[in-house]
Design an enzyme around this catalytic site. Structure first.
Site, PDB file in Angstrom:
ATOM      1  N   ASN A   8       0.864  -1.179   0.000  1.00 46.10           N
ATOM      2  CA  ASN A   8       0.000   0.000   0.000  1.00 46.10           C
ATOM      3  C   ASN A   8       0.905   1.236   0.000  1.00 46.10           C
ATOM      4  OD1 ASN A   8      -1.892   1.972   0.392  1.00 46.10           O
ATOM      5  ND2 ASN A   8      -2.445   1.363   2.475  1.00 46.10           N
ATOM      6  N   TRP A   9       1.050   1.832  -1.166  1.00 48.65           N
ATOM      7  CA  TRP A   9       1.964   2.984  -1.287  1.00 48.65           C
ATOM      8  C   TRP A   9       1.344   4.269  -0.732  1.00 48.65           C
ATOM      9  CZ3 TRP A   9       4.374   2.599  -6.925  1.00 48.65           C
ATOM     10  CH2 TRP A   9       5.174   1.444  -6.987  1.00 48.65           C
ATOM     11  N   LYS A  10       0.033   4.237  -0.470  1.00 41.97           N
ATOM     12  CA  LYS A  10      -0.656   5.436   0.034  1.00 41.97           C
ATOM     13  C   LYS A  10      -0.395   6.616  -0.913  1.00 41.97           C
ATOM     14  CE  LYS A  10      -0.404   3.421   4.599  1.00 41.97           C
ATOM     15  NZ  LYS A  10      -0.415   3.599   6.034  1.00 41.97           N
ATOM     16  N   HIS A  85      -9.821   1.405   4.319  1.00 44.40           N
ATOM     17  CA  HIS A  85      -8.590   1.621   5.079  1.00 44.40           C
ATOM     18  C   HIS A  85      -8.850   2.596   6.231  1.00 44.40           C
ATOM     19  CE1 HIS A  85      -4.514   2.838   6.081  1.00 44.40           C
ATOM     20  NE2 HIS A  85      -4.152   1.666   5.584  1.00 44.40           N
ATOM     21  N   GLU A  87      -7.294   5.039   7.181  1.00 44.02           N
ATOM     22  CA  GLU A  87      -7.091   6.445   6.803  1.00 44.02           C
ATOM     23  C   GLU A  87      -8.302   6.994   6.047  1.00 44.02           C
ATOM     24  OE1 GLU A  87      -3.265   5.709   5.053  1.00 44.02           O
ATOM     25  OE2 GLU A  87      -2.461   5.347   7.069  1.00 44.02           O
ATOM     26  N   GLU A 154      -5.952  -4.639  10.458  1.00 41.68           N
ATOM     27  CA  GLU A 154      -4.927  -3.626  10.726  1.00 41.68           C
ATOM     28  C   GLU A 154      -5.306  -2.845  11.984  1.00 41.68           C
ATOM     29  OE1 GLU A 154      -2.646  -2.427   6.902  1.00 41.68           O
ATOM     30  OE2 GLU A 154      -4.476  -1.254   6.989  1.00 41.68           O
ATOM     31  N   GLY A 160       1.806   2.568  10.819  1.00 41.45           N
ATOM     32  CA  GLY A 160       2.808   3.630  10.679  1.00 41.45           C
ATOM     33  C   GLY A 160       3.448   4.077  11.980  1.00 41.45           C
ATOM     34  N   SER A 191       2.767  -1.700  10.574  1.00 38.10           N
ATOM     35  CA  SER A 191       4.197  -1.682  10.918  1.00 38.10           C
ATOM     36  C   SER A 191       4.928  -2.994  10.600  1.00 38.10           C
ATOM     37  CB  SER A 191       4.404  -1.293  12.381  1.00 38.10           C
ATOM     38  OG  SER A 191       4.024   0.054  12.579  1.00 38.10           O
ATOM     39  N   GLY A 212       2.655  -1.032   4.366  1.00 39.31           N
ATOM     40  CA  GLY A 212       2.705   0.376   3.987  1.00 39.31           C
ATOM     41  C   GLY A 212       4.142   0.853   3.852  1.00 39.31           C
ATOM     42  N   GLY A 213       4.648   1.481   4.910  1.00 30.51           N
ATOM     43  CA  GLY A 213       5.976   2.108   4.876  1.00 30.51           C
ATOM     44  C   GLY A 213       7.081   1.242   4.271  1.00 30.51           C
TER      45      GLY A 213
END
Ligand code: PGA
Length: 227
Positions: A8-10, A85, A87, A154, A160, A191, A212-213
């Protein structure tokens, strides 16, 4: 058994060139099923065997400024869509919206990756967590063929933050979601990095990861997808 690992590059990276470079740097491994989810604006120009979107609107076309339709995604051969998600839930996406989006995606052959875990806290025990997830999934999966969706657990406090749930907790949640809803694949996200990924992948009822990150750092992501 192959696991499903979704990047997930966001809202990253900030240029098309960087996005293409990032996709090129990710291994085409056969060890696991790997899906890259770049920002919508790059979807048609990122080359990778499996590409997914970060959202999917419930309407096919019409007066819906700023949305991306399942038909548009289908026309780009998009096979997976992240839906619900944290977010997005954090800026007002409701379970009714998640449900409508999941149905729309499925009706066009796109696998929804429904994210749950918004509203959970680090202090909660397994039962309290599954109570929160029940509230989300009872609506998210209403009249949806649950065997065709992927659910990503999640815990919002792990996203994150560098704080991670235990693999045993993720396994318990995986079993709960499969037994209650008939979902076949449950992922863990929050994470995930090369050091902690294996613990999750070793769980029988954790069928993969939403990353993600670490998915923005090719050396990290390549290590994870080759486990
Ligand atoms: P993270 O994000 O790996 O950076 O914690 C995961 C996600 O939000 O899907």
């Amino acid at each position: 058994m192959k696991k499903l690992i979704i990047a997930n590059w966001k809202l990253n990276p900030t240029t098309l060139k960087e996005a293409q470079k990032l996709a090129t740097a990710i291994n085409r491994t056969k060890k696991n099923t790997v899906v890259l989810c770049p920002p919508t604006i790059y979807l048609s120009q990122v080359q990778y065997p499996l590409v997914g979107s970060q959202d999917c609107f419930w309407e096919e076309k019409g007066a819906f400024t700023g949305q991306v339709s399942p038909l548009q995604l289908k026309s780009l051969k998009i096979k997976y869509s992240i839906i619900g998600h944290s977010e997005m839930r954090g800026i007002g996406e409701s379970d009714e919206m998640v449900n409508a989006k999941a149905k729309a995606a499925l009706s066009h052959g796109i696998t929804p990756v429904i994210c749950v875990g918004f509203g959970t806290t680090v202090e909660q025990d397994d039962l309290e967590v599954t109570d929160v997830l029940k509230q989300q999934l009872d609506m998210d999966l209403k009249n949806v063929n649950a065997s065709k969706v992927v659910v990503a657990y999640e815990p919002v406090w792990a996203i994150g933050t560098g704080k991670v749930a235990s693999p045993e907790h993720a396994e318990t949640v995986g079993i709960f979601i499969k037994n209650r809803y008939g979902v076949k694949k449950v992922l863990y996200g929050g994470s995930v990095n090369p050091t902690n990924a294996k613990g999750f992948l070793d769980q029988r009822n954790v069928d993969g990861l939403l990353v993600g990150g670490a998915s923005l750092i090719p050396s990290y992501f390549n290590e994870i997808i080759n486990m």
